[in-house]
Design a protein around this motif. Structure first.
Motif, PDB file in Angstrom:
ATOM      1  N   MET A   1      41.428  27.639  44.821  1.00  0.00           N
ATOM      2  CA  MET A   1      41.059  28.321  44.592  1.00  0.00           C
ATOM      3  C   MET A   1      40.906  28.366  44.374  1.00  0.00           C
ATOM      4  O   MET A   1      40.973  28.517  44.640  1.00  0.00           O
ATOM      5  N   ARG A   3      38.980  32.099  43.214  1.00  0.00           N
ATOM      6  CA  ARG A   3      37.625  32.371  43.658  1.00  0.00           C
ATOM      7  C   ARG A   3      37.337  33.875  43.494  1.00  0.00           C
ATOM      8  O   ARG A   3      37.900  34.641  44.240  1.00  0.00           O
ATOM      9  N   MET A   4      36.093  34.665  42.362  1.00  0.00           N
ATOM     10  CA  MET A   4      36.606  35.947  41.884  1.00  0.00           C
ATOM     11  C   MET A   4      35.664  36.525  40.808  1.00  0.00           C
ATOM     12  O   MET A   4      35.233  35.780  39.980  1.00  0.00           O
ATOM     13  N   SER A  10      36.196  41.099  41.207  1.00  0.00           N
ATOM     14  CA  SER A  10      36.529  40.450  42.459  1.00  0.00           C
ATOM     15  C   SER A  10      37.348  39.172  42.287  1.00  0.00           C
ATOM     16  O   SER A  10      37.340  38.618  41.223  1.00  0.00           O
ATOM     17  N   GLY A  73      45.303  33.133  48.151  1.00  0.00           N
ATOM     18  CA  GLY A  73      43.969  33.513  48.588  1.00  0.00           C
ATOM     19  C   GLY A  73      43.916  33.948  50.039  1.00  0.00           C
ATOM     20  O   GLY A  73      44.941  34.225  50.672  1.00  0.00           O
ATOM     21  N   LYS A  74      42.702  34.003  50.573  1.00  0.00           N
ATOM     22  CA  LYS A  74      42.478  34.427  51.945  1.00  0.00           C
ATOM     23  C   LYS A  74      43.157  33.476  52.931  1.00  0.00           C
ATOM     24  O   LYS A  74      43.210  32.271  52.703  1.00  0.00           O
ATOM     25  N   TYR A 109      37.295  38.334  48.755  1.00  0.00           N
ATOM     26  CA  TYR A 109      37.284  38.121  47.316  1.00  0.00           C
ATOM     27  C   TYR A 109      36.339  39.072  46.588  1.00  0.00           C
ATOM     28  O   TYR A 109      35.980  38.846  45.429  1.00  0.00           O
ATOM     29  N   LEU A 112      38.624  40.951  43.743  1.00  0.00           N
ATOM     30  CA  LEU A 112      39.815  40.115  43.657  1.00  0.00           C
ATOM     31  C   LEU A 112      40.779  40.514  42.553  1.00  0.00           C
ATOM     32  O   LEU A 112      41.989  40.546  42.753  1.00  0.00           O
ATOM     33  N   TRP A 136      43.810  35.048  37.999  1.00  0.00           N
ATOM     34  CA  TRP A 136      42.367  34.848  38.173  1.00  0.00           C
ATOM     35  C   TRP A 136      41.551  35.695  37.208  1.00  0.00           C
ATOM     36  O   TRP A 136      40.618  35.229  36.595  1.00  0.00           O
ATOM     37  N   VAL A 204      31.723  32.874  42.569  1.00  0.00           N
ATOM     38  CA  VAL A 204      32.612  33.923  42.057  1.00  0.00           C
ATOM     39  C   VAL A 204      32.451  34.024  40.547  1.00  0.00           C
ATOM     40  O   VAL A 204      33.386  33.780  39.785  1.00  0.00           O
ATOM     41  N   SER A 235      29.706  37.365  44.627  1.00  0.00           N
ATOM     42  CA  SER A 235      30.949  36.920  45.257  1.00  0.00           C
ATOM     43  C   SER A 235      30.973  37.236  46.745  1.00  0.00           C
ATOM     44  O   SER A 235      31.712  36.606  47.506  1.00  0.00           O
TER      45      SER A 235
END
Length: 363
Positions: A1, A3-4, A10, A73-74, A109, A112, A136, A204, A235
């Motif tokens: 990850m 990622r943001m 985000s 994460g996703k 994201y 995030l 993050w 991100v 993002s």
């Protein structure tokens, strides 16, 4: 990850052949996945994905059974799938002791930082024994993490934030890679391979881990006489291969001096490879990325990609859940802080070992 974005707020197995060790892998925790699907909703965070392994997901703190919540994460992000696989394997021991492990993640994201904070509070509302969470976007997440700590929940920071985040929020340990050192290793590798002008593609921007990755790339390149700059993209482009490809292609056509590209994740690396082809720059522009996937390893083996920087996400999930369970059950805690899972640099010299790891499902 693995990622943001702050403005919008985000957001793999060592072989006997020896992968290039940039940072030594720290010692392992006891093995611990079987799980059944469920869902949880983080207020305002979109619908979260949740998977519970073992018994009840609430009230386990009072009856002595471990209840561990893992924020990730996703669900469709391949990097986080590897982390979850490690966490699920570790959850076998939690389940054997009558406890449970629940995984929560955002739908996207785009927001995030606040979403991760809300997911942390969602986990906290379930009276957990421990929460495992990446930091993050500290400005959004730290208050929620500190709230959990203040209520007596054991918190382990992993994947992003580093040992500083654990100390700042009251977390017990940091488990993960050193993103700055990983970036430095990539920058040095590029420069030693002849690159002079490196572009770090950041989908991100503002996220702590992606920013420090690009900074590491720049500092590593500078130490060897090369230079690097960042290409920040919205993002919302993350997970949109076409948008990322076109943005990178445009950057290459605009600046003919760019002779190397590095991306913060594997999905973007695939887009970057397409952009290099479309810009007809394959004979000049070297490609590298953070993290691993089959397509990265295939390109490295064929000579079309210089490297991939592996933070071993499987180990992040496995160690985090294992450590939380062992600490809750027996007070056992490795002295190392941070507990590093990487980085490791995968190149043509050791790609076959990495490919074997992906076939085993742990890289």
């Amino acid at each position: 990850m693995e990622r943001m974005q702050i403005r919008r707020s985000s957001g793999r197995r060592l072989s006997g052949r020896g992968l290039t060790v940039v940072s030594l892998l720290a010692l392992s925790a006891a093995a611990l996945t079987g799980c059944a699907s469920g869902k949880a909703t983080g207020d305002g965070a979109g619908q979260a994905t949740a998977t519970a392994a073992g018994g009840s997901t609430s009230g386990t703190k009072s009856n002595g059974k471990a209840s561990i919540y893992v924020i990730g994460g996703k669900a469709d992000d391949p990097f986080w799938s590897a982390i979850k696989r490690g966490g699920e394997d570790a959850a076998k021991l939690v389940k054997a002791g009558g406890g449970s492990v629940t995984f929560l993640g955002p739908q996207n994201y785009d927001n995030l930082g606040p979403d991760a904070a809300k997911l942390t509070l969602t986990a906290l509302s379930q009276n957990p024994s421990a929460i495992v969470v990446p930091d993050w976007v500290p400005e959004n997440q730290d208050a929620a993490i500190k709230q959990a700590v203040a209520k007596g929940v054991r918190v382990f920071v992993y994947n992003a934030g580093g040992v500083e985040a654990a100390k700042r929020t009251g977390g017990i340990k940091y488990i993960g890679s050193d993103d700055y050192e990983a970036g430095k290793a990539g920058g040095v590798k590029f420069a030693e391979s002849g690159a002079k002008n490196i572009l770090c593609v950041n989908t991100v921007p503002g996220a702590a881990n992606s920013e420090v990755r690009c900074k590491g790339i720049a500092d590593g390149a500078k130490s060897k006489g090369a230079k690097a700059k960042q290409l920040p993209l919205p993002s919302s482009n993350f997970g949109n291969p076409s948008a990322v490809t076109q943005a990178i292609k445009g950057a290459l056509l605009k600046d003919s001096d760019v002779d190397a590209l590095v991306t913060i994740g594997v999905q973007d690396a695939d887009s970057a490879a397409s952009a290099i082809d479309q810009a007809k720059a394959g004979d000049k522009v070297k490609l590298g990325t953070f993290d691993l996937s089959d397509s990265q390893l295939t390109r490295i083996k064929s000579g079309k990609q210089l490297f991939a920087i592996d933070q071993q996400p499987y180990l992040q999930g496995f160690y985090s859940v294992s450590m939380a369970n062992q600490y809750l059950s027996y007070g056992v805690l490795p002295p190392q802080n941070p507990l590093l899972t990487g980085p490791l640099l995968v190149t043509a010299d050791n790609v076959d070992a990495a490919i074997a790891g992906t076939k085993a499902g742990v890289r």
